[in-house]
Design a protein around this motif. Structure first.
Motif, PDB file in Angstrom:
ATOM      1  N   UNK A  10     -18.871  22.223  -0.089  1.00  0.00           N
ATOM      2  CA  UNK A  10     -18.551  20.780  -0.133  1.00  0.00           C
ATOM      3  C   UNK A  10     -17.053  20.558   0.069  1.00  0.00           C
ATOM      4  N   UNK A  11     -16.729  19.417   0.672  1.00  0.00           N
ATOM      5  CA  UNK A  11     -15.328  19.061   0.908  1.00  0.00           C
ATOM      6  C   UNK A  11     -14.655  18.744  -0.426  1.00  0.00           C
ATOM      7  N   UNK A  12     -13.411  19.145  -0.549  1.00  0.00           N
ATOM      8  CA  UNK A  12     -12.660  18.908  -1.783  1.00  0.00           C
ATOM      9  C   UNK A  12     -12.116  17.492  -1.752  1.00  0.00           C
ATOM     10  N   UNK A  13     -12.392  16.741  -2.813  1.00  0.00           N
ATOM     11  CA  UNK A  13     -11.876  15.370  -2.902  1.00  0.00           C
ATOM     12  C   UNK A  13     -10.427  15.413  -3.338  1.00  0.00           C
ATOM     13  N   UNK A  14      -9.609  14.607  -2.691  1.00  0.00           N
ATOM     14  CA  UNK A  14      -8.207  14.521  -3.079  1.00  0.00           C
ATOM     15  C   UNK A  14      -8.094  13.496  -4.197  1.00  0.00           C
ATOM     16  N   UNK A  15      -7.483  13.896  -5.289  1.00  0.00           N
ATOM     17  CA  UNK A  15      -7.298  12.977  -6.408  1.00  0.00           C
ATOM     18  C   UNK A  15      -6.066  12.137  -6.133  1.00  0.00           C
ATOM     19  N   UNK A  16      -6.224  10.835  -6.195  1.00  0.00           N
ATOM     20  CA  UNK A  16      -5.140   9.922  -5.822  1.00  0.00           C
ATOM     21  C   UNK A  16      -3.994   9.901  -6.826  1.00  0.00           C
ATOM     22  N   UNK A  23       2.997  14.352   1.464  1.00  0.00           N
ATOM     23  CA  UNK A  23       2.704  12.927   1.610  1.00  0.00           C
ATOM     24  C   UNK A  23       3.290  12.147   0.428  1.00  0.00           C
ATOM     25  N   UNK A  24       4.529  11.670   0.557  1.00  0.00           N
ATOM     26  CA  UNK A  24       5.110  10.893  -0.544  1.00  0.00           C
ATOM     27  C   UNK A  24       4.395   9.566  -0.720  1.00  0.00           C
ATOM     28  N   UNK A  25       4.406   9.065  -1.935  1.00  0.00           N
ATOM     29  CA  UNK A  25       3.781   7.770  -2.214  1.00  0.00           C
ATOM     30  C   UNK A  25       4.581   6.657  -1.559  1.00  0.00           C
TER      31      UNK A  25
END
Length: 116
Positions: A10-16, A23-25
């Motif tokens: 399964x694809x790994x979900x990126x936790x926001x 990737x800076x906010x």
């Protein structure tokens, strides 16, 4: 080797809420002006100072022995609590009559529950 189910993993979900190094906010494009910061500091100081007075009146009501004095001090405490919210709203150039005024009654409501 394949997995037990025979499919792809399964694809790994990126936790926001986590930081991703590449990737800076996104940041606010326009920082708060010095006047805005001064308004926030002044309104916070005014509201907390006046609310301290309201809480002090609640303590005075707790140590009073007469019921009429307790009720009178609680009413004055409620007036100061509402006045604290009015001061904060006026400093921010908002309408003084607002539902935010109910926050000024919270310390008195809690104090009345304890005192009476």
């Amino acid at each position: 080797m394949s997995s037990a189910s025979g499919g792809t993993p399964p694809a790994v979900r990126v936790r926001k809420h986590l930081m991703v190094p590449g990737q800076p906010r996104p940041q606010n494009r326009e920082p708060m002006s010095i006047g805005g910061v001064q308004r926030w500091v002044l309104s916070t100081l005014a509201a907390t100072t006046i609310l301290h007075l309201a809480v002090g009146l609640i303590f005075a009501a707790a140590y009073s022995e007469r019921l009429d004095a307790k009720i009178g001090l609680l009413v004055i405490s409620a007036a100061f609590g509402v006045l604290a919210m009015v001061a904060a709203l006026v400093i921010h150039r908002r309408q003084p009559l607002s539902p935010w005024l109910l926050i000024g009654l919270v310390p008195t409501a809690a104090g009345a529950w304890i005192v009476l």
